[in-house]
Design a protein around this motif. Structure first.
Motif, mmCIF file in Angstrom:
data_model
loop_
_atom_site.group_PDB
_atom_site.id
_atom_site.type_symbol
_atom_site.label_atom_id
_atom_site.label_comp_id
_atom_site.label_asym_id
_atom_site.label_seq_id
_atom_site.Cartn_x
_atom_site.Cartn_y
_atom_site.Cartn_z
ATOM 1 N N ALA A 6 28.643 14.638 48.063
ATOM 2 C CA ALA A 6 29.523 16.209 47.263
ATOM 3 C C ALA A 6 28.549 16.528 45.960
ATOM 4 C CB ALA A 6 30.692 16.350 47.306
ATOM 5 N N LEU A 14 33.557 21.804 47.867
ATOM 6 C CA LEU A 14 33.849 22.466 49.382
ATOM 7 C C LEU A 14 34.027 24.040 48.907
ATOM 8 C CD1 LEU A 14 34.001 21.900 52.428
ATOM 9 C CD2 LEU A 14 36.410 21.974 51.998
ATOM 10 N N ALA A 15 34.831 24.150 47.768
ATOM 11 C CA ALA A 15 35.506 25.447 47.325
ATOM 12 C C ALA A 15 34.155 26.395 46.941
ATOM 13 C CB ALA A 15 36.487 25.588 46.351
ATOM 14 N N GLN A 30 40.328 11.458 41.840
ATOM 15 C CA GLN A 30 39.001 11.857 41.120
ATOM 16 C C GLN A 30 38.019 12.574 42.628
ATOM 17 O OE1 GLN A 30 38.407 12.891 38.174
ATOM 18 N NE2 GLN A 30 36.332 13.575 38.769
ATOM 19 N N HIS A 31 38.017 11.595 43.355
ATOM 20 C CA HIS A 31 37.186 11.878 44.638
ATOM 21 C C HIS A 31 37.505 13.067 45.422
ATOM 22 C CE1 HIS A 31 35.476 7.412 44.958
ATOM 23 N NE2 HIS A 31 34.830 8.099 44.108
ATOM 24 N N LEU A 32 39.166 13.008 45.440
ATOM 25 C CA LEU A 32 39.545 14.315 46.132
ATOM 26 C C LEU A 32 38.950 15.887 45.399
ATOM 27 C CD1 LEU A 32 42.791 13.833 47.654
ATOM 28 C CD2 LEU A 32 40.917 14.110 48.837
ATOM 29 N N VAL A 33 39.258 15.434 44.298
ATOM 30 C CA VAL A 33 38.959 16.655 43.441
ATOM 31 C C VAL A 33 37.520 17.034 43.418
ATOM 32 C CG1 VAL A 33 38.729 17.465 40.988
ATOM 33 C CG2 VAL A 33 40.875 16.463 41.604
ATOM 34 N N THR A 34 36.652 15.980 43.582
ATOM 35 C CA THR A 34 35.218 16.252 43.786
ATOM 36 C C THR A 34 34.886 17.090 45.014
ATOM 37 O OG1 THR A 34 34.562 14.592 42.150
ATOM 38 C CG2 THR A 34 33.061 15.274 43.722
ATOM 39 N N ILE A 35 35.514 16.540 46.027
ATOM 40 C CA ILE A 35 35.304 16.952 47.355
ATOM 41 C C ILE A 35 35.658 18.584 47.366
ATOM 42 C CG2 ILE A 35 35.627 16.557 49.938
ATOM 43 C CD1 ILE A 35 35.680 13.687 49.434
ATOM 44 N N GLY A 36 37.035 18.448 46.931
ATOM 45 C CA GLY A 36 37.539 19.877 47.067
ATOM 46 C C GLY A 36 36.949 21.149 46.242
ATOM 47 N N VAL A 37 36.392 20.674 45.102
ATOM 48 C CA VAL A 37 35.850 21.708 44.177
ATOM 49 C C VAL A 37 34.253 22.057 44.963
ATOM 50 C CG1 VAL A 37 34.496 22.040 42.101
ATOM 51 C CG2 VAL A 37 36.911 21.014 42.209
ATOM 52 N N ALA A 66 32.605 11.854 48.673
ATOM 53 C CA ALA A 66 32.476 12.306 47.128
ATOM 54 C C ALA A 66 31.436 11.893 46.291
ATOM 55 C CB ALA A 66 33.692 11.405 46.428
#
Ligand SMILES: Nc1ncnc2c1ncn2[C@@H]1O[C@H](COP(=O)(O)OP(=O)(O)OP(=O)(O)O)[C@@H](O)[C@H]1O
Ligand SMILES: [Mg+2]
Lengths: 292, 234
Positions: free
Chosen positions: A16, A150-151, A141-148, A13
């Motif tokens: 990223a 990546l997208a 928050q970490h998931l959101v960070t990684i997802g954004v 995270a």
């Protein structure tokens, strides 16, 4: 067993974020041959704009963040045009000094309304409960960070491969003279590149702020980590910036846990020095055949 | 039709072109000859707007273009195949050609048709469609730079030393292509070191020396052995 997994998740995270910072630095460097030392402050400005829209204007969270990103994109476009273009063909040192000046100016501007206080930046999702998959525990928050991140990376890949503007940006990075000779509006490409770099910086800013806290000097740390990531990736490579960022995030976390937390502070310096001495073209850099 | 009158241009304080005038009539090949450092490349780049112009007028098909930036000049129908080729080395042959067409707003079927026309003209490029431009041989790079310029459908094509440094067999191929282009109606301004080659394709010749035009003549009336002509070419 759980500790390495934990370290990996939060390392990715953080990584990223560093990758996004490095991306902004690399894009500007590839186009205009200059390191944008004010890039950390772009993160900070983006985060403060997001914070203000959220807290003072009461915009919904995603709308506030999107508006902050757009605002920073416009800021980048304008900054390049008025502060940078007039001197774009001066010596590299002059350009670098101007970006250092930009860093101080942006910090100064942020201190006018916000002072030297530290603000807490709200999260999109509350930090508890954490998400548990088997032995893997991640914060939302970490998931959101990684997802954004990546997208955004996928979006950029498509942008550079398939849009007219993206192709013209790549062409300008590879050969500025060639680009102007075939009729690419290189001035527009310069401004467009700054817009893109600053917008990406703002994305990193609003993603980082909930964990990093919000204050006018918050950018320096991210600039340093992003710089290390870019150096590791070769400074001229977009994939290099991303891989470099993720590696820095992981190295930071593991070294911080297994060696000493103090190492997190200095790991970036160590990596920069190590890479420059041992491996000057980084992981993805190409040994220059010639530079025109 | 390209008409240049009293063009002065150079680099900052250095004035290289000292007021040159020349005309490239529609459908003709005009050659600009001169020794190393005479100012040929400077002239080509000044016409394209890449080198600073201090004075004079440049008209393309009746429109004044001497104040316009390069992208606006390309949009009005000039294309340069520069001396250093200036390709995009990390991009493929197809991508380089595509970029040449994009600036004129070509897309989709039109772009594809023009690209196939280029591949037909340059069969060597056809074989290397997906190769990186940087990996091509010198001759192939010259062909790609020419194809990229053609993709913008120029009304006047500027060629800066297309044959210098290439093997004789490639030079012959390029000469054939230049002739074919002209027979297809393409107006061309050609800079060359190879005087014999230039005289064999050009209709009209200008000689530049020290940034000034010192001689001009119909190509057919020029004798390559003419003492004055040879002296000017240094
Ligand atoms: N970028 C530059 N900055 C300063 N001076 C330049 C630059 N490019 C060329 N010159 C000078 O301008 C003069 C003309 O150069 P130019 O390249 O136009 O010559 P040329 O006729 O094309 O020669 P060649 O046959 O070698 O290509 C030379 O004296 C050269 O030193
Ligand atoms: Mg030249």
């Amino acid at each position: 067993m759980e500790i390495p997994l934990l370290l990996t998740a939060s390392g990715l995270a953080n990584g990223a974020l560093y990758a996004l910072v490095a991306l902004g630095l690399v894009l500007v460097y590839k186009t205009q041959d200059v390191v944008q030392f004010g890039h950390g402050e772009v993160l900070m400005i983006g985060a403060f704009i997001g914070y203000s829209l959220l807290n003072y204007l009461g915009l919904p969270y995603p709308a506030a963040m999107l508006a902050a990103v757009l605002a920073c994109g416009i800021m980048g476009f304008v900054l390049e045009r008025i502060a940078f273009r007039p001197i774009a063909y001066h010596h590299h040192i002059t350009l670098a000094m101007v970006t250092v000046g930009l860093s101080f100016a942006l910090k100064g501007i942020a201190r006018i309304p916000f002072g030297a206080d530290i603000y807490t930046f709200p999260r999109l999702f509350p930090d508890t409960p954490t998400i548990v998959w088997g032995k893997l525990i991640v914060t939302p928050q970490h998931l959101v960070t990684i997802g954004v991140a990546l997208a955004l990376t996928i979006g950029l890949f498509v942008f550079f491969r398939s849009t007219t503007m993206g192709k013209q940006m790549r062409a300008t990075q590879q050969n500025l003279t060639g680009a102007s000779i075939i009729g690419i509006n290189t001035g527009l490409i310069f401004s467009g590149t700054w817009a893109l770099a600053c917008a990406i910086g703002a994305v990193a800013g609003v993603l980082a702020a909930p964990d990093a806290l919000l204050y006018p000097d918050m950018g320096a740390r991210f600039l340093l980590k992003g710089f290390a990531a870019a150096v590791l990736g070769g400074f001229e490579s977009v994939p290099g910036a991303i891989v470099g960022g993720l590696l820095i995030g992981l190295i930071d976390n593991f070294a911080g846990f297994y060696i000493d937390t103090a190492f997190q502070e200095i790991s970036a310096y160590c990596i920069i020095i190590l890479v420059l001495f041992v491996w000057p073209y980084g992981l993805f850099g190409r040994r220059p055949t010639h530079r025109v | 039709m390209l008409e240049i009158a009293g063009l002065e241009a150079g680099y900052g304080a250095l004035k290289v072109l000292r007021g040159i005038s020349l005309a490239v009539p529609k459908g003709k090949v005009v050659a600009l000859l001169g020794s190393n450092g005479a100012g040929k490349t400077t002239a080509m780049k000044a016409i394209m707007g890449v080198v600073e112009r201090f004075a004079g007028s440049i008209r393309l098909d009746g429109q004044q273009i001497e104040k316009l930036p390069p992208h606006a000049i390309v949009a009005r129908g000039l294309a340069l195949v520069p001396q250093g080729r200036e390709l995009f080395p990390e991009m493929t042959v197809v991508e380089n050609l595509e970029l040449g067409g994009l600036v004129r707003g070509l897309a989709g079927a039109e772009l594809a048709t023009d690209m196939e026309a280029v591949f037909k003209r340059f069969p060597r490029l056809d074989e290397r469609r997906t190769s990186r431009a940087g990996s091509l041989s010198g001759g192939e790079q010259q062909m790609l730079a020419t194809g990229r310029a053609l993709m913008s459908r120029p009304s006047v094509l500027l060629l800066d030393e297309p044959t210098t440094g290439l093997a004789p067999i490639i030079v012959q191929e390029l000469v054939r292509i230049i002739r074919a282009l002209n027979q297809g109606g393409q107006t061309i301004l050609l800079v060359e070191q190879n005087v014999r080659m230039a005289l064999s394709v050009a209709d009209y010749v200008y000689v530049i020396r020290g940034g000034s035009i010192v001689m001009e003549s119909e190509a057919a009336k020029l004798d390559g052995a003419d003492a004055m002509f040879k002296a000017y070419l240094g």
